[in-house]
Design a protein around this motif. Structure first.
Motif, PDB file in Angstrom:
ATOM      1  N   ARG A 151      42.811  35.336  29.563  1.00 25.69           N
ATOM      2  CA  ARG A 151      42.963  34.604  30.820  1.00 25.69           C
ATOM      3  C   ARG A 151      43.262  35.579  31.973  1.00 25.69           C
ATOM      4  NH1 ARG A 151      45.917  30.915  28.809  1.00 25.69           N
ATOM      5  NH2 ARG A 151      47.973  31.580  29.517  1.00 25.69           N
ATOM      6  N   LEU A 152      44.119  36.569  31.735  1.00 27.80           N
ATOM      7  CA  LEU A 152      44.450  37.547  32.770  1.00 27.80           C
ATOM      8  C   LEU A 152      43.246  38.417  33.127  1.00 27.80           C
ATOM      9  CD1 LEU A 152      47.964  38.680  31.456  1.00 27.80           C
ATOM     10  CD2 LEU A 152      47.503  37.260  33.458  1.00 27.80           C
ATOM     11  N   VAL A 153      42.505  38.842  32.108  1.00 35.07           N
ATOM     12  CA  VAL A 153      41.335  39.682  32.347  1.00 35.07           C
ATOM     13  C   VAL A 153      40.267  38.915  33.123  1.00 35.07           C
ATOM     14  CG1 VAL A 153      39.427  40.906  31.226  1.00 35.07           C
ATOM     15  CG2 VAL A 153      41.763  41.178  30.354  1.00 35.07           C
ATOM     16  N   LEU A 154      40.034  37.666  32.749  1.00 35.10           N
ATOM     17  CA  LEU A 154      39.043  36.848  33.470  1.00 35.10           C
ATOM     18  C   LEU A 154      39.486  36.605  34.911  1.00 35.10           C
ATOM     19  CD1 LEU A 154      38.030  34.288  30.699  1.00 35.10           C
ATOM     20  CD2 LEU A 154      36.735  36.281  31.508  1.00 35.10           C
ATOM     21  N   HIS A 155      40.789  36.485  35.114  1.00 35.72           N
ATOM     22  CA  HIS A 155      41.316  36.339  36.478  1.00 35.72           C
ATOM     23  C   HIS A 155      40.991  37.581  37.300  1.00 35.72           C
ATOM     24  CE1 HIS A 155      44.074  35.478  39.789  1.00 35.72           C
ATOM     25  NE2 HIS A 155      44.548  36.699  39.627  1.00 35.72           N
ATOM     26  N   LEU A 156      41.177  38.771  36.715  1.00 32.19           N
ATOM     27  CA  LEU A 156      40.867  40.011  37.429  1.00 32.19           C
ATOM     28  C   LEU A 156      39.385  40.112  37.757  1.00 32.19           C
ATOM     29  CD1 LEU A 156      43.110  42.641  35.585  1.00 32.19           C
ATOM     30  CD2 LEU A 156      43.447  41.665  37.867  1.00 32.19           C
ATOM     31  N   LEU A 157      38.539  39.630  36.861  1.00 33.38           N
ATOM     32  CA  LEU A 157      37.099  39.673  37.098  1.00 33.38           C
ATOM     33  C   LEU A 157      36.688  38.800  38.286  1.00 33.38           C
ATOM     34  CD1 LEU A 157      35.519  39.646  33.516  1.00 33.38           C
ATOM     35  CD2 LEU A 157      35.421  41.487  35.219  1.00 33.38           C
ATOM     36  N   ARG A 158      37.484  37.778  38.573  1.00 31.05           N
ATOM     37  CA  ARG A 158      37.174  36.878  39.691  1.00 31.05           C
ATOM     38  C   ARG A 158      37.683  37.424  41.029  1.00 31.05           C
ATOM     39  NH1 ARG A 158      38.575  32.929  35.700  1.00 31.05           N
ATOM     40  NH2 ARG A 158      40.700  32.811  36.522  1.00 31.05           N
ATOM     41  N   ARG A 159      38.534  38.455  40.990  1.00 27.26           N
ATOM     42  CA  ARG A 159      39.106  38.998  42.214  1.00 27.26           C
ATOM     43  C   ARG A 159      38.162  40.027  42.845  1.00 27.26           C
ATOM     44  NH1 ARG A 159      41.972  35.143  43.255  1.00 27.26           N
ATOM     45  NH2 ARG A 159      42.900  36.388  44.944  1.00 27.26           N
ATOM     46  N   ASP A 160      38.410  40.327  44.122  1.00 25.32           N
ATOM     47  CA  ASP A 160      37.622  41.363  44.804  1.00 25.32           C
ATOM     48  C   ASP A 160      37.833  42.708  44.122  1.00 25.32           C
ATOM     49  OD1 ASP A 160      36.715  39.552  46.657  1.00 25.32           O
ATOM     50  OD2 ASP A 160      38.308  39.986  48.113  1.00 25.32           O
ATOM     51  N   THR A 161      36.827  43.536  44.138  1.00 21.05           N
ATOM     52  CA  THR A 161      36.905  44.858  43.516  1.00 21.05           C
ATOM     53  C   THR A 161      38.069  45.677  44.090  1.00 21.05           C
ATOM     54  OG1 THR A 161      34.512  44.882  43.145  1.00 21.05           O
ATOM     55  CG2 THR A 161      35.654  46.998  43.054  1.00 21.05           C
ATOM     56  N   GLU A 162      38.242  45.627  45.421  1.00 22.20           N
ATOM     57  CA  GLU A 162      39.302  46.398  46.069  1.00 22.20           C
ATOM     58  C   GLU A 162      40.687  45.952  45.578  1.00 22.20           C
ATOM     59  OE1 GLU A 162      36.866  44.861  47.642  1.00 22.20           O
ATOM     60  OE2 GLU A 162      35.650  46.540  48.359  1.00 22.20           O
ATOM     61  N   GLU A 163      40.847  44.642  45.367  1.00 25.66           N
ATOM     62  CA  GLU A 163      42.124  44.118  44.902  1.00 25.66           C
ATOM     63  C   GLU A 163      42.437  44.607  43.487  1.00 25.66           C
ATOM     64  OE1 GLU A 163      44.238  39.759  44.102  1.00 25.66           O
ATOM     65  OE2 GLU A 163      42.424  39.896  45.331  1.00 25.66           O
ATOM     66  N   VAL A 164      41.414  44.627  42.632  1.00 23.59           N
ATOM     67  CA  VAL A 164      41.604  45.102  41.258  1.00 23.59           C
ATOM     68  C   VAL A 164      41.900  46.596  41.245  1.00 23.59           C
ATOM     69  CG1 VAL A 164      40.543  45.339  38.981  1.00 23.59           C
ATOM     70  CG2 VAL A 164      40.121  43.278  40.338  1.00 23.59           C
ATOM     71  N   ILE A 165      41.242  47.333  42.135  1.00 21.59           N
ATOM     72  CA  ILE A 165      41.503  48.776  42.224  1.00 21.59           C
ATOM     73  C   ILE A 165      42.949  49.023  42.659  1.00 21.59           C
ATOM     74  CG2 ILE A 165      40.958  50.876  43.534  1.00 21.59           C
ATOM     75  CD1 ILE A 165      38.019  49.953  43.509  1.00 21.59           C
ATOM     76  N   ARG A 166      43.454  48.228  43.619  1.00 22.65           N
ATOM     77  CA  ARG A 166      44.849  48.371  44.047  1.00 22.65           C
ATOM     78  C   ARG A 166      45.798  48.072  42.896  1.00 22.65           C
ATOM     79  NH1 ARG A 166      43.066  45.698  48.749  1.00 22.65           N
ATOM     80  NH2 ARG A 166      43.995  43.746  48.024  1.00 22.65           N
ATOM     81  N   PHE A 167      45.463  47.051  42.108  1.00 17.66           N
ATOM     82  CA  PHE A 167      46.279  46.685  40.947  1.00 17.66           C
ATOM     83  C   PHE A 167      46.325  47.837  39.945  1.00 17.66           C
ATOM     84  CE2 PHE A 167      46.308  45.035  36.574  1.00 17.66           C
ATOM     85  CZ  PHE A 167      47.514  44.356  36.553  1.00 17.66           C
ATOM     86  N   ALA A 168      45.152  48.386  39.615  1.00 17.77           N
ATOM     87  CA  ALA A 168      45.075  49.484  38.649  1.00 17.77           C
ATOM     88  C   ALA A 168      45.789  50.724  39.174  1.00 17.77           C
ATOM     89  CB  ALA A 168      43.614  49.800  38.331  1.00 17.77           C
ATOM     90  N   ASP A 169      45.658  50.985  40.478  1.00 17.19           N
ATOM     91  CA  ASP A 169      46.304  52.151  41.072  1.00 17.19           C
ATOM     92  C   ASP A 169      47.824  52.012  41.044  1.00 17.19           C
ATOM     93  OD1 ASP A 169      46.198  54.684  42.582  1.00 17.19           O
ATOM     94  OD2 ASP A 169      47.035  53.478  44.211  1.00 17.19           O
ATOM     95  N   ALA A 170      48.318  50.781  41.296  1.00 22.23           N
ATOM     96  CA  ALA A 170      49.767  50.551  41.276  1.00 22.23           C
ATOM     97  C   ALA A 170      50.338  50.817  39.887  1.00 22.23           C
ATOM     98  CB  ALA A 170      50.069  49.115  41.713  1.00 22.23           C
ATOM     99  N   VAL A 171      49.632  50.361  38.851  1.00 21.81           N
ATOM    100  CA  VAL A 171      50.095  50.580  37.477  1.00 21.81           C
ATOM    101  C   VAL A 171      50.037  52.064  37.127  1.00 21.81           C
ATOM    102  CG1 VAL A 171      49.632  50.089  35.050  1.00 21.81           C
ATOM    103  CG2 VAL A 171      49.422  48.261  36.742  1.00 21.81           C
TER     104      VAL A 171
END
Length: 203
Positions: free
Chosen positions: A30-50
């Motif tokens: 469910r979390l992964v599918l949620h990330l797939l629905r988000r903008d690419t830039e938002e997912v990149i910010r998430f990955a960068d924060a982690v």
């Protein structure tokens, strides 16, 4: 039988998310599918924060709380009472005590409690650095704020023995917290009263 995914990348991401505590494969999906629905830039910010979290966050050289620098904001705050040190098991407990807004001293994070069953002894914890802080002479009172479990009580007694020769006041949080309770799950009012109404530690 393990679910088959239409994408190897999807499966790999689900596998990594499911390694997080309390996250099963269904929640991970469910979390992964949620990330797939988000903008690419938002997912990149998430990955960068982690990624930055793992690479750049460090532990305070004084109290062992997490920090962005060598000294955490609590230890570097001149308004805090430096003669008062609250000993806690982990970083979550620092947050729990801070949320009560009843404590204005400093902290010392042990990184766990003594638990022979789990192979955790005194040398695995930040006890020697606590003794060094007390030996410096600036600390006048040490509050033992560990969970009221057998392991917590064992650790309290060990610290009491290590500090008993330094003339520092040793106190323990009031037992408004039920025996066996974990500190981080205690409500703020009860925990706050336990800090304010602390009692001398009797070894």
């Amino acid at each position: 039988m393990q679910q088959q995914y239409p994408s190897h990348l999807l499966e790999q991401a689900v596998s990594e998310f499911s390694k997080l505590p309390g996250i099963g494969r269904k929640t991970a999906l469910r979390l992964v599918l949620h990330l797939l629905r988000r903008d690419t830039e938002e997912v990149i910010r998430f990955a960068d924060a982690v990624s930055r979290l793992r690479r750049e966050v460090r532990h305070c050289r004084t109290c062992h709380n997490i920090s962005d620098s060598d000294t955490c904001p609590i230890c570097s705050d001149p308004r805090r009472d430096r003669s008062l040190v609250c000993v806690v098991e982990n970083i979550q407990d620092v947050l729990a005590v801070e949320n009560t807004q009843q404590f204005n001293g400093l902290y010392h994070v042990l990184g766990g409690v003594i638990s022979p069953m789990d192979g955790i002894g005194p040398s695995d914890l930040e006890i020697d650095s606590l003794v060094e802080r007390v030996a410096s002479g600036e600390v006048k009172e040490v509050i033992l704020a560990l969970s009221s479990t057998m392991e917590g009580d064992t650790t309290n007694f060990y610290i009491y023995r290590k500090l008993s020769g330094y003339g520092v006041k040793l106190s323990i949080i009031a037992r408004g917290i039920s025996v066996g309770d974990e500190l981080e799950y205690t409500d703020e009012v009860t925990l706050g009263r336990s800090i304010v109404n602390r009692t001398p530690f009797e070894g």
